[in-house]
Scaffold this active site. Structure first.
Site, PDB file in Angstrom:
ATOM      1  N   THR A  14     -24.818  66.641 -33.238  1.00 15.78           N
ATOM      2  CA  THR A  14     -25.137  67.959 -33.787  1.00 15.78           C
ATOM      3  C   THR A  14     -26.395  68.535 -33.167  1.00 15.78           C
ATOM      4  OG1 THR A  14     -24.093  67.351 -35.881  1.00 15.78           O
ATOM      5  CG2 THR A  14     -25.621  69.204 -35.936  1.00 15.78           C
ATOM      6  N   TYR A  27     -18.815  73.831 -36.236  1.00 21.66           N
ATOM      7  CA  TYR A  27     -19.477  73.878 -34.931  1.00 21.66           C
ATOM      8  C   TYR A  27     -18.875  72.789 -34.054  1.00 21.66           C
ATOM      9  CZ  TYR A  27     -21.966  69.759 -36.571  1.00 21.66           C
ATOM     10  OH  TYR A  27     -22.255  68.504 -37.037  1.00 21.66           O
ATOM     11  N   SER A  60     -20.891  61.656 -32.627  1.00 21.18           N
ATOM     12  CA  SER A  60     -21.139  60.214 -32.685  1.00 21.18           C
ATOM     13  C   SER A  60     -20.012  59.437 -33.360  1.00 21.18           C
ATOM     14  CB  SER A  60     -22.472  59.924 -33.380  1.00 21.18           C
ATOM     15  OG  SER A  60     -22.417  60.205 -34.762  1.00 21.18           O
ATOM     16  N   THR A  93     -25.542  61.957 -36.122  1.00 22.43           N
ATOM     17  CA  THR A  93     -26.019  61.225 -37.298  1.00 22.43           C
ATOM     18  C   THR A  93     -24.966  60.303 -37.910  1.00 22.43           C
ATOM     19  OG1 THR A  93     -25.443  63.105 -38.727  1.00 22.43           O
ATOM     20  CG2 THR A  93     -27.706  63.006 -37.883  1.00 22.43           C
ATOM     21  N   ASP A  94     -23.690  60.518 -37.619  1.00 21.44           N
ATOM     22  CA  ASP A  94     -22.650  59.752 -38.305  1.00 21.44           C
ATOM     23  C   ASP A  94     -22.748  58.254 -38.030  1.00 21.44           C
ATOM     24  OD1 ASP A  94     -21.636  61.975 -39.523  1.00 21.44           O
ATOM     25  OD2 ASP A  94     -19.859  62.151 -38.261  1.00 21.44           O
ATOM     26  N   LYS A 166     -27.362  56.957 -43.317  1.00 18.04           N
ATOM     27  CA  LYS A 166     -27.041  58.323 -43.699  1.00 18.04           C
ATOM     28  C   LYS A 166     -26.524  58.316 -45.124  1.00 18.04           C
ATOM     29  CE  LYS A 166     -24.594  62.438 -42.046  1.00 18.04           C
ATOM     30  NZ  LYS A 166     -23.698  62.988 -41.000  1.00 18.04           N
ATOM     31  N   GLU A 284     -20.251  30.752 -56.007  1.00 19.63           N
ATOM     32  CA  GLU A 284     -18.966  30.607 -55.323  1.00 19.63           C
ATOM     33  C   GLU A 284     -19.102  30.657 -53.794  1.00 19.63           C
ATOM     34  OE1 GLU A 284     -14.592  32.813 -55.193  1.00 19.63           O
ATOM     35  OE2 GLU A 284     -15.904  33.084 -56.933  1.00 19.63           O
TER      36      GLU A 284
END
Length: 326
Positions: A14, A27, A60, A93-94, A166, A284
């Site tokens: 972005t 965008y 990304s 940013t993803d 994020k 466990e």
């Protein structure tokens, strides 16, 4: 005389996105090339020489192992370049938290490596990209940024890669840090660290491998069946990360299937789909051979498990030690 500079590796996102209208919602990420982007940065008259290189121009969500390898190799070379003060990677940013964490674990801490992105396209009203980048320049040019591992700079805050994630789909203030929160506060004119460097002089923790083991994430949901685990194993998984309920929990059938996977030589990490909180060991885990993710969410737990397996660390007891020292 060698002129000191900061290297800028551009991958798109972005921060390089264009909408075509200052008020348009959608965008296209990764439209500005590094030369055009740095020309805009030059108008800010920042006190630093920037040397740019275009590695990719993608959203990304399309980040991939080949690009990770190229970024790792270039950042490694920068560590030994006497003229280089630090590295900035412009990134969507993803998946920024995954790229940052992978590089954080596979690079020495001799010089700053900073990821910067944006939540609004470059031509959007109130675009945050140039400010985030200017802040990244201040961080990358500060000698005190070394020894802190890879850093993520967003919304006037500095996050360590071990903590950054994020946490909002649209807000400019989209990133959080857990469990430590931000490690610094930065503006284009100031930088305040909240503590001393914690990794000063530390070499890379793990070797970077081109071919990383296949490690799927199994997302827990009510009513899920053991087929989720079986299908992952049939697909060649060498490790599995459970994004479990609450404290890394899952339906009994899933837990039994994961325990069986461990008996077949597949490493299993319990993490949580919950936004914050530690996933500690429980009784466990010893019997099943599970690894508790501690503070790492599923995405970073997957990266770490891949690195451990690639580096020959397969014993769950040893792996648990590595997960505990984040």
């Amino acid at each position: 005389m060698i002129q000191k500079h900061i290297k800028v590796f551009a991958t798109g996102g972005t921060i390089a996105g264009i909408a075509g209208s200052a008020t348009r919602r959608d965008y296209r990420p990764g439209q500005l090339g590094i030369d055009e982007f740095l020309a805009k940065v030059a108008e800010l008259d920042l006190p630093a020489k920037l040397v740019g290189e275009q590695f990719a121009n993608i959203g990304s969500e399309d980040m991939n192992p080949e690009l990770w390898r190229r970024l790792h190799d270039a950042a490694s070379a920068a560590m030994y370049d006497d003229a280089c003060l630090g590295v900035i990677i412009t990134h969507g940013t993803d998946t920024a938290e995954e790229t940052a964490f992978l590089l954080d674990q596979t690079l020495p801490t001799a010089k700053p490596v900073v990821l910067a992105g944006a939540m609004r396209a470059a031509d959007a009203v109130g675009s945050d990209g140039l400010r985030n980048f200017a802040n990244a320049v201040r961080v990358a040019g500060d000698p005190e940024a070394a020894g802190r591992g890879v850093l993520v700079v967003m919304s006037d805050r500095v996050f360590a890669a071990r903590d950054a994630r994020k946490a909002h789909t649209e807000n400019v203030d989209a990133f959080k840090g857990f469990p430590r929160g931000p490690v610094g506060y930065v503006t284009p004119t100031s930088l305040e660290w909240f503590g001393p460097a914690w990794r000063a002089g530390e070499p890379a923790r793990y070797a970077f491998f081109d071919a990383m083991p296949k490690v799927p994430i199994i997302y827990a949901y009510a009513g899920m069946s053991a087929d989720n685990v079986t299908q992952a194993l049939d697909g060649g998984a060498k490790g599995l990360v459970l994004a479990g309920f609450g404290h890394g929990n899952a339906p009994r059938g899933i837990r039994d299937a994961l325990a069986d996977a461990v008996r077949q030589g597949v490493a299993v990490v319990r993490s949580s789909r919950v936004d914050e909180g530690l996933v500690d060991r429980e009784p466990e885990d010893d019997a099943a051979g599970f690894i508790a993710a501690r503070a790492l969410g599923p995405a970073r737990a997957r990266i770490l498990l891949q690195l451990l397996l690639a580096n020959g660390i397969t014993d769950p007891v040893r792996a648990q030690v590595e997960f505990g020292r984040r």
